[in-house]
Design a protein around this motif. Structure first.
Motif, PDB file in Angstrom:
ATOM      1  N   ILE A 159      -4.841  11.177  -1.620  1.00  0.00           N
ATOM      2  CA  ILE A 159      -5.515  11.959  -0.577  1.00  0.00           C
ATOM      3  C   ILE A 159      -5.806  13.368  -1.088  1.00  0.00           C
ATOM      4  N   ALA A 195      -5.892   6.764  -8.203  1.00  0.00           N
ATOM      5  CA  ALA A 195      -6.102   5.774  -7.146  1.00  0.00           C
ATOM      6  C   ALA A 195      -6.491   4.434  -7.770  1.00  0.00           C
ATOM      7  N   SER A 251      -1.398  -1.016  -3.805  1.00  0.00           N
ATOM      8  CA  SER A 251      -2.633  -0.245  -3.751  1.00  0.00           C
ATOM      9  C   SER A 251      -2.294   1.215  -3.469  1.00  0.00           C
ATOM     10  N   GLU A 264       0.844  -1.197   0.000  1.00  0.00           N
ATOM     11  CA  GLU A 264       0.000   0.000   0.000  1.00  0.00           C
ATOM     12  C   GLU A 264       0.877   1.244   0.000  1.00  0.00           C
ATOM     13  N   SER A 320       0.359   5.790  -0.250  1.00  0.00           N
ATOM     14  CA  SER A 320      -0.564   6.920  -0.344  1.00  0.00           C
ATOM     15  C   SER A 320       0.214   8.159  -0.761  1.00  0.00           C
ATOM     16  N   THR A 380      -3.455   5.037  -2.785  1.00  0.00           N
ATOM     17  CA  THR A 380      -4.513   5.943  -2.339  1.00  0.00           C
ATOM     18  C   THR A 380      -4.061   7.368  -2.600  1.00  0.00           C
TER      19      THR A 380
END
Lengths: 116, 115
Positions: B114, B87, B110, B10, B12, B112
């Motif tokens: 923001i 995303a 993954s 993951e 971000s 993300t």
């Protein structure tokens, strides 16, 4: 069509039933692949067809899984006596066998199979 | 068989910022292709960028670029000016130029974004 087409988009079946998943590749693409993707996981190779050659079945997880490709175009993936662990998204992809730029895979939208 | 490793399950990034996704692979071949695919929630796998191993120049596609380090067997993806639409799950893939038509995929990252 312009892209790889898979049907059905979603399939719910009872444990023990047989299912057939269909893939219609891009016209002119001689290579066709099936992958399985469990929830949040990567791609698991199942089977690969190339023209009239014998398919590479090395990824099929059990003898309940089989696939055929008729006339070098449409492919059907069949799962017999489905089990709950077969629940996943089944992705089909096609490509030109040998072409410039590495002949990338073109994917369909997948079939989400749920076995209850 | 070749293996492809994505060590970041993951990641971000703040909108408009830059993020780099890592990918390493193991091969004894000298000629091959590398790809990055994007899979948004819609499930459709989309080709983002490709690199031919014999080309020294890093591939670029608009806001997406790669850092291809052949000796280190590293193929990272840089996304500049990140947008909400970026995303998705990102998969790195390897394909031999010479031996068969098998593609080898990493386990995915993954991403993300923001707002």
């Amino acid at each position: 069509g312009a892209g790889v087409s898979q049907s059905p988009s979603n399939k719910v079946t009872e444990k023990g039933k047989d299912v057939e998943l269909r893939c219609d590749p891009i016209s002119g693409h001689t290579a066709l692949y099936w992958y399985r993707q469990s929830l949040g996981q990567g791609l698991e190779f199942l089977i690969y067809f190339q023209g009239n050659s014998a398919p590479d079945k090395s990824g099929l997880p059990s003898d309940r899984f089989s696939a055929e490709r008729t006339g070098g175009s449409v492919s059907t993936l069949t799962i017999q006596r489905t089990q709950q662990e077969d629940s996943a998204v089944y992705l089909c992809a096609s490509s030109i066998s040998r072409g410039p730029g590495g002949s990338p895979l073109h994917f369909g939208n997948g079939t989400r199979l749920t076995v209850t | 068989a070749q293996t492809v490793t994505q060590s970041q399950p993951e990641m971000s990034v703040q909108e408009a910022e830059t993020v780099t996704l890592s990918c390493t692979y193991d091969t004894s071949e000298s000629d091959y292709y590398l790809f990055w695919y994007k899979q948004p929630p819609s499930r459709q796998m989309i080709l983002v960028i490709r690199q031919e191993a014999y080309k020294q120049q890093n591939a670029t596609e608009n806001r997406f670029s790669v850092n291809f380090q052949k000796a280190a067997k590293s193929f990272s993806l840089k996304i500049s000016d990140s947008q909400l639409g970026d995303a998705a799950m990102y998969f790195c893939a390897y394909r031999s130029r010479n031996t068969g038509n098998q593609f080898y995929f990493g386990t995915g990252t993954s991403l993300t974004v923001i707002p």
